[in-house]
Design an enzyme around this catalytic site. Structure first.
Site, PDB file in Angstrom:
ATOM      1  N   ARG A   1      -3.766   3.860 -39.302  1.00  0.00           N
ATOM      2  CA  ARG A   1      -3.328   4.877 -40.053  1.00  0.00           C
ATOM      3  C   ARG A   1      -1.755   5.209 -39.525  1.00  0.00           C
ATOM      4  O   ARG A   1      -1.505   5.285 -38.525  1.00  0.00           O
ATOM      5  CB  ARG A   1      -3.901   6.106 -40.051  1.00  0.00           C
TER       6      ARG A   1
ATOM      7  N   SER B   1     -11.854   9.491 -30.610  1.00  0.00           N
ATOM      8  CA  SER B   1     -12.239  10.224 -29.462  1.00  0.00           C
ATOM      9  C   SER B   1     -13.826  10.459 -29.424  1.00  0.00           C
ATOM     10  O   SER B   1     -14.154  11.581 -28.648  1.00  0.00           O
ATOM     11  CB  SER B   1     -11.579  11.689 -29.599  1.00  0.00           C
TER      12      SER B   1
ATOM     13  N   ASN C   1     -19.392   7.601 -31.347  1.00  0.00           N
ATOM     14  CA  ASN C   1     -20.350   7.267 -30.143  1.00  0.00           C
ATOM     15  C   ASN C   1     -21.447   8.221 -30.127  1.00  0.00           C
ATOM     16  O   ASN C   1     -22.617   8.110 -29.499  1.00  0.00           O
ATOM     17  CB  ASN C   1     -19.469   7.204 -28.756  1.00  0.00           C
TER      18      ASN C   1
END
Ligand code: GTP
Ligand code: SPV
Ligand code: MN
Length: 655
Positions: free
Chosen positions: A57, A249, A253
């Site tokens: 981006r 960040s 996950n």
């Protein structure tokens, strides 16, 4: 819709126009393979490289435009709507000659959601790979949007790739423009085919437009949050946690995490969403959340069987995953990225790096460069995620028990600190500071403010954003508990991560849920409640005792020192040394953000534009009462057991 398509086709002049639905996926894949736009992978997936100047981006080139200058914030890069529309229309003129315009009707919500009318959009794109991504990331097909909302109430999302070789990317003559004309619900993106620059349902609609709509209607929040559920099999209780970390960040996950092996029999984690959550207050007064997306656009780097087995399964054989900008082997069709295995493949034969250069033929100075771009990604649908919650698409959403904030912070922030006061929780989110990542061009590693992890997606002024949050959260009867987490604390000497991260992160969340339920008390500190070491479930955790101690303490004096150099940039804030010598950052909530005298701009917008306004905003005034913080503060916090601990954290300034 025909009128809209006709209008833009007249501007961009494609050779063909084609309406796309998810049922077209197989055919579009075949066409893309035949055209060499994608390549097959050994696991039955696909591989694409984006242009080397187009791999993340671009925040600098991203603009929020409206007709009301009062919508200008510090981070939204506001520009006048008329000027931006004219500029981008000019750039798009004739830019799709020779190409196909794909008309992609989509829904950014589970079917039947009370927020569905804000979720209807039609993307026009002149890039086939973008259409393939949209099919994986959103519910695509006219059947998803037929009959929803007002006929003209869809978001108009226009994407034109442009001549990527000649756009002056990163120079003073950068021609790229990524504009959300928020009060016209029109998105105009020119000059990229990558990720959030080009898949307009996700970031541009799902976050920028939606957060504006949520504010304008007063009805909801749209945040860059993951959303997960944790079930305690022993008690049968289930908690839902959402929260924001800046781009790249750890949201994906965390949302995909499994309980550490030693706790796996007792705790079951379910995936709801990894990047976007829309939040609203339900009829019963509780806060509800849902994931408006249909897929995952996840960072490939460091994804492996130890860090994220869920992700490996979600992108494995049979998932038809699209990989972007990883390394690719032309002979075996395998893909590889840094951290997939400890060492890169030993046999270099056939391997191309993300730029398309054979790894074996790299010049000596390029030999150490990564094979995959650090922002290389995989795109897969939610249904491929093995621990996807059964009720992930429930129209009612799920009740939210906790909201967490975090990010890459090498020091200052402990593993977790719980915040039981809602205003302080919101304040913590608003003042989130973290190291930026490779998910955006040119900012990797920079320590900066990222309010609620929404800095790149902020669509309206920060003070108004704070007000809107407090107004929504102030209506909630059963308050969520807040927390600030940090998986990224480092050893100051050798730079290694002190906390093993990934699956072990669940230990911090389990403690938070137990605190919420009054099962542990924690240790009060001026910035929230910290876990006592004995309260953390540490079964099977391998960690150095000294590291753990460090992770569970706050060096307040060091925090104060650093806050002076790094934190003084909140809009309207001053870093002011107190007489005691202890500096503080003035709270943005005490900063006079509410401007009741301000004329509300949308009254001035023409009738045609008004027809396109977010549904539910008719006759509403976006001004909010200014005593919201007080109201939110007075509202009861859920867990009575933690109330006494939190009262010692009665400061609003941080460190
Ligand atoms: P966006 O999709 O850009 O919004 O990113 P995200 O917030 O979903 O981040 P993601 O989960 O994809 O993680 C980004 C990078 O951080 C990946 O390379 C991960 O391997 C790494 N990461 C995630 N969680 C942890 C953790 O607990 N510890 C460490 N050391 N790294 C992590
Ligand atoms: C992010 O950068 O936060 C993403 C990826 O989720 S993109 O869609 O490119 O914005
Ligand atoms: Mn994201």
């Amino acid at each position: 819709m025909r009128e809209y398509v006709r209008h833009w086709a007249h501007v961009t002049r494609p050779d063909r126009i084609e309406v796309v639905s998810a049922a077209d996926d197989a055919r579009l894949i075949r066409e893309s393979l035949a055209a060499g736009e994608i390549l097959p992978t050994s696991d039955g997936g696909y591989y694409a490289r984006s242009h080397r100047k187009d791999t993340a981006r671009s925040e600098e080139r991203t603009v929020v435009a409206t007709s009301d200058p009062a919508d200008k914030g510090v981070y939204n890069n506001w520009r006048p709507a008329a000027e931006m529309t004219a500029t981008v229309t000019g750039l798009m003129r004739g830019a799709s000659v020779g190409k196909t315009m794909y008309v992609v009707p989509y829904l950014m919500a589970p079917p039947g959601s009370p927020l569905a009318r804000y979720a209807v959009g039609v993307e026009l794109t002149d890039h086939r790979t973008v259409a393939l991504h949209m099919i994986r990331m959103a519910r695509v097909g006219i059947e998803h949007i037929d009959g929803l909302g007002e006929p003209a109430g869809f978001v108009r999302a226009v994407h034109v790739t442009g001549d990527l070789e000649n756009l002056g990317q990163g120079t003073a003559h950068d021609r790229r423009h990524f504009v959300t004309v928020a009060d016209e619900r029109t998105i105009l993106h020119y000059g990229s085919s990558y990720g959030g620059n080009a898949l307009l349902g996700k970031i541009a609609h799902g976050l920028r437009q939606a957060s504006y709509d949520g504010w304008a209607s007063g009805a909801f929040l749209a945040e860059q949050f993951m959303l997960l559920g944790i079930t305690d099999r022993q008690t049968g209780r289930k908690h839902h946690i959402c929260g924001g970390f800046p781009s790249a960040s750890g949201k994906t996950n965390l949302a995909m995490t499994l309980a550490p092996d030693a706790l796996g029999d007792r705790y079951h984690v379910e995936f709801y969403g990894d990047d976007i959550t829309w939040l609203w207050v339900g009829d019963d007064g509780r806060l509800y959340g849902m994931n408006p997306e249909f897929g995952v656009f996840g960072v490939a780097k460091d994804t492996n069987a130890a860090t994220n087995p869920t992700a490996l399964a979600a992108i494995g054989p049979g998932t038809e995953t699209l990989f972007t900008n990883v390394a690719y082997n032309t002979k075996t069709s395998e893909v590889w990225w840094e951290g997939k295995t400890e060492q890169p493949p030993a046999d270099l034969d056939g391997w191309l790096d993300w730029t398309g250069e054979p790894v074996a033929e790299r010049s000596p100075e390029r030999r150490g460069d990564p094979w995959a771009h650090p922002n290389s990604r995989f795109t897969t649908t939610l249904s491929n995620v093995p621990n996807l919650a059964a009720d992930y698409a429930a129209p009612s959403g799920v009740p939210i028990d906790a909201i967490i904030f975090g990010g890459r912070t090498r020091d200052r922030e402990p593993l977790i600190r719980a915040i039981t006061d809602v205003a302080e929780g919101v304040y913590d989110g608003l003042t989130l500071g973290a190291e930026a990542t490779f998910a955006a061009e040119g900012v990797d590693g920079m320590l900066r403010y990222d309010p609620m992890s929404m800095r790149p997606f902020m669509s309206y002024p920060e003070g108004r954003y704070a007000e809107h949050w407090l107004r929504i959260i102030g209506q909630v009867t059963e308050k969520p508990i807040f927390a600030h987490v940090n998986w990224f604390q480092r050893d100051p000497e050798d730079g290694r991560f002190l906390w093993p991260g990934y699956r072990d992160n669940l230990r911090a969340l389990l403690w938070l849920m137990r605190l919420r339920d009054g099962e542990v008390r924690g240790v009060p500190s001026p910035v929230g409640v910290l876990p006592a070491k004995s309260e953390l479930l540490l079964d099977g955790l391998r960690i150095d005792e000294a590291d753990l101690d460090r992770l569970l303490t706050i060096d307040l004096s060091a925090g104060v020192r650093r806050s002076i150099s790094a934190r003084g940039t909140w809009p309207g804030s001053k870093v002011c040394p107190r007489r005691s010598g202890r500096p503080t950052t003035a709270s943005p909530l005490t900063w006079k953000a509410a401007r009741p005298d301000r004329k509300v701009g949308h009254r001035r917008v023409a009738a045609e534009v008004a027809a396109r306004r977010p549904p539910g905003t008719e006759g509403r005034d976006r001004r909010q009462p200014s005593n919201l913080r007080e109201r939110a503060r007075r509202a009861p916090v859920a867990a009575s057991a933690v109330r006494s601990a939190s009262s010692s954290a009665g400061i609003l300034g941080r460190w």
